[in-house]
Design a protein around this motif. Structure first.
Motif, short mmCIF file in Angstrom:
data_model
loop_
_atom_site.label_atom_id
_atom_site.label_comp_id
_atom_site.label_asym_id
_atom_site.label_seq_id
_atom_site.Cartn_x
_atom_site.Cartn_y
_atom_site.Cartn_z
N UNK A 116 0.80 -1.23 0.00
CA UNK A 116 0.00 0.00 0.00
C UNK A 116 0.83 1.27 0.00
N UNK A 117 1.98 1.26 0.67
CA UNK A 117 2.81 2.47 0.71
C UNK A 117 3.36 2.83 -0.67
N UNK A 118 3.58 1.81 -1.51
CA UNK A 118 4.00 2.08 -2.90
C UNK A 118 2.87 2.74 -3.68
N UNK A 169 -3.90 7.66 -20.77
CA UNK A 169 -2.97 8.71 -21.20
C UNK A 169 -1.86 8.94 -20.19
N UNK A 170 -2.00 9.98 -19.37
CA UNK A 170 -1.05 10.20 -18.27
C UNK A 170 -1.45 9.26 -17.15
N UNK A 171 -1.18 7.98 -17.36
CA UNK A 171 -1.72 6.91 -16.51
C UNK A 171 -1.21 7.02 -15.07
N UNK A 172 -2.09 6.66 -14.14
CA UNK A 172 -1.76 6.67 -12.71
C UNK A 172 -0.96 5.41 -12.38
N UNK A 173 0.27 5.35 -12.91
CA UNK A 173 1.10 4.15 -12.81
C UNK A 173 1.55 3.90 -11.37
N UNK A 174 1.67 2.61 -11.02
CA UNK A 174 2.13 2.23 -9.68
C UNK A 174 3.58 1.77 -9.78
N UNK A 175 4.46 2.45 -9.06
CA UNK A 175 5.89 2.15 -9.01
C UNK A 175 6.34 2.12 -7.55
N UNK A 176 7.52 1.57 -7.27
CA UNK A 176 7.96 1.50 -5.87
C UNK A 176 8.05 2.87 -5.21
N UNK A 183 12.09 10.92 -7.61
CA UNK A 183 11.74 11.62 -8.85
C UNK A 183 12.02 13.11 -8.73
N UNK A 184 12.44 13.71 -9.83
CA UNK A 184 12.69 15.15 -9.91
C UNK A 184 11.70 15.77 -10.90
N UNK A 185 11.89 17.03 -11.21
CA UNK A 185 11.05 17.67 -12.21
C UNK A 185 11.21 17.02 -13.58
N UNK A 186 12.34 16.35 -13.80
CA UNK A 186 12.59 15.63 -15.05
C UNK A 186 12.00 14.23 -15.03
N UNK A 187 11.35 13.87 -13.93
CA UNK A 187 10.69 12.57 -13.84
C UNK A 187 11.48 11.52 -13.11
N UNK A 188 11.06 10.29 -13.26
CA UNK A 188 11.74 9.18 -12.61
C UNK A 188 12.95 8.75 -13.44
N UNK A 189 13.90 8.14 -12.76
CA UNK A 189 15.13 7.72 -13.43
C UNK A 189 15.24 6.20 -13.56
N UNK A 190 14.38 5.47 -12.86
CA UNK A 190 14.32 4.02 -12.99
C UNK A 190 12.90 3.65 -13.40
N UNK A 191 12.79 2.78 -14.40
CA UNK A 191 11.48 2.44 -14.96
C UNK A 191 11.08 1.05 -14.49
N UNK A 192 10.51 1.00 -13.30
CA UNK A 192 10.16 -0.27 -12.65
C UNK A 192 8.65 -0.30 -12.43
N UNK A 193 7.99 -1.25 -13.09
CA UNK A 193 6.55 -1.38 -12.95
C UNK A 193 6.16 -2.78 -12.53
N UNK A 194 4.91 -3.15 -12.87
CA UNK A 194 4.38 -4.48 -12.54
C UNK A 194 3.90 -5.21 -13.78
N UNK A 195 4.06 -4.62 -14.96
CA UNK A 195 3.46 -5.16 -16.18
C UNK A 195 4.11 -6.42 -16.70
#
Length: 521
Positions: A116-118, A169-176, A183-195
């Protein structure tokens, strides 16, 4: 798969079509053994500006990363909301609280279990980063409750909340959690999902490489749209960024590519004659031109109305798609199959093709020979061809124009600069709810910069309506105001052609291709 006849294409202008496949694990659609292994070479027509879906509405990011990331809820082929990472959800009687029960044992691509915290950390970044989040969930609170529960609390009921959370579109993706916190203003730097596929490598201007995630836990329900069963049959997927249409066309014929998107419409019959290639034609939203309403000549609504009066949409659509079977003259933001939303409002303002009226409005707006800059990209040939005809039609009513042509990534950058253009040509997917159209809500501050209190109020009334009938009435008023204010001009509904080699089975389409469940026979 049987080839699709050109005479039947208009039947495909309905997204009520079911997904292309729903194979049982280990078997194909005929009950035989599934073809497992190998790689897919996908010729994709545009490069993603980022791989973080929260930072862009670019379809290249959406189409690639939907194989890597998943959301709490998603949509099926009919745009109905279905659970994905949530096992179930419950909406309180007052509509202010949505409780999500999470599925058991879901693993991220780094091997860690989703907690849940993720989910809370992911949803907080989504609501702080995306146009939908900032516009409708700024005061909402996501919290964990127990080991498998996440709660969304809103100050006001939002009848369209689940549809927004399911948006592709701008999907509410779940990541760790730690990925979100870093994440910074440039976004996340590791692309880790559940797909079903995990990220391996992005070589800018070349390709994105995805690899099958062996610990993926699929749902057992029927595969439909982005919902239900997802199986990774092939081991690797390479999205090769091939912006030149002729190269994609050649590559799908020679077998260099297994799949090629955005095939030029005037090449459809050529590919139909090739027994090694199958054309897939799908409804794909609509194209249009977006005005810069923040600076320059089109800050004046009368100037925008002049352009709307001038345009011959049939000529624009024919130049874009070459055959009337590939497009539909249609004014509505929601298509006719969306019976709970569709409205005739504003139809009298669509496709006027009235140059004399346009000239009168130009004079009223005080046009004095200013150069009108139109942004376009040949990465999308239909966009470019439309822009050329728009330029010609505006020059016929006495406007001085300049067509600035760039690669798509540069267009995305330049359209965010109010001093760089007056008009840009782009496309939009068919959305499940009105609020998803980014050009409607002033709070989005999307390029073009809508500023309409009237449309904002109607959107709020739609989103808080007590019934669908009430929401539809408000939408009819919204569509009428859309044609008065003109944040953009819709050309008409469109299709897209994705071609595959004949040994490729199971490809789906919802706003873009889906490659889980694809087998290479």
């Amino acid at each position: 798969m049987k080839k699709i006849s050109l005479l039947c294409l208009m039947l495909l202008l309905s997204f009520t079509l079911m997904a292309c496949s729903a194979e049982e694990s280990g078997t194909d659609d005929k009950g035989g053994e599934a073809a497992v292994g190998g790689e897919l070479q996908v010729a994709y027509n545009a490069q993603p500006p980022t791989l973080d879906p929260l930072l862009t509405t670019a379809v290249a990011t959406r189409d690639v990363m939907r194989h890597v990331y998943e959301t709490l809820v998603t949509v099926n082929q009919k745009f109905e909301v279905k659970p994905m990472l949530a096992k179930s959800y419950e909406v309180s009687e007052d509509g202010k609280i949505i409780t999500f029960e999470l599925r058991d044992g879901i693993k991220f691509h780094n091997g860690e279990e989703m907690l849940p915290e993720d989910v809370v950390a992911s949803m907080n970044r989504w609501k702080e980063s995306t146009t939908l989040g900032k516009s409708y969930f700024a005061d909402a609170v996501f919290s964990s409750s127990g080991e498998k529960t996440v709660v969304l609390e809103m100050k006001q009921p939002l009848s369209t909340a689940l549809a927004m959370l399911a948006d592709p579109g701008q999907a509410a993706i779940i990541t760790p959690k730690e990925i979100n916190e870093a994440a910074t203003e440039q976004g996340i730097t590791e692309y880790i999902g559940t797909g079903p596929y995990k990220f391996v490598e992005w070589k800018t201007d070349q390709y994105v490489h995805l690899e099958k995630f062996s610990d993926y836990q699929s749902l057992d329900s029927e595969s439909s749209g982005l919902a239900g069963k997802k199986e990774g049959f092939v081991d690797d997927i390479y999205f090769q960024f091939v912006t030149d249409a002729s190269t994609r066309l050649s590559g799908i014929q020679t077998g260099e590519y297994d799949i090629a998107n955005a095939i030029p419409f005037d090449n459809a019959e050529q590919l139909e004659a090739n027994e090694d290639v199958v054309n897939h034609i799908d409804h794909n939203g609509f194209n249009g031109l977006v005005f810069n309403k923040k600076a320059g000549f089109f800050a004046d609504v009368i100037a925008r109305q002049a352009v709307n009066a001038a345009l011959d949409e049939e000529e624009i659509l024919m130049a874009s798609f070459t055959n009337e079977n590939f497009y539909e003259l249609e004014h509505g933001l929601m298509i006719k199959d969306q019976v709970e939303w569709y409205s005739e409002a504003g139809k009298d303002q669509y496709n006027q093709n009235d140059p004399e009226k346009a000239k009168q409005l130009l004079e009223e707006a005080g046009y004095n020979g200013e150069e009108i800059v139109i942004l376009a990209s040949r990465d999308y040939e239909d966009h470019y061809n439309a822009a050329v005809v728009v330029q010609q039609q505006l020059e016929k009513i006495g406007m001085k124009t300049k067509l600035d042509v760039y690669d798509w990534a540069t267009v995305l950058q330049r359209r965010a600069d109010e001093k760089a253009y007056d008009i840009f040509v782009t496309g939009f997917p068919t959305e499940p709810i009105p609020a998803k159209y980014v050009f409607l809500d002033s709070a989005n501050q999307w390029p073009g910069w809508t500023n309409s209190p009237e449309m904002d109020q109607l959107l709020d009334q739609i989103n808080t309506a007590s019934s669908q009938e009430e929401a539809q009435e408000y939408f009819a008023q919204l569509q009428e105001e859309f044609y008065n204010y003109l944040p953009m001009i819709k050309f008409g509904n469109k299709t897209t052609i994705t071609s595959t080699r004949s040994n490729i089975e199971g490809m789906g389409f919802l706003q873009g291709v889906t490659l889980w469940n694809v087998q290479k026979k």
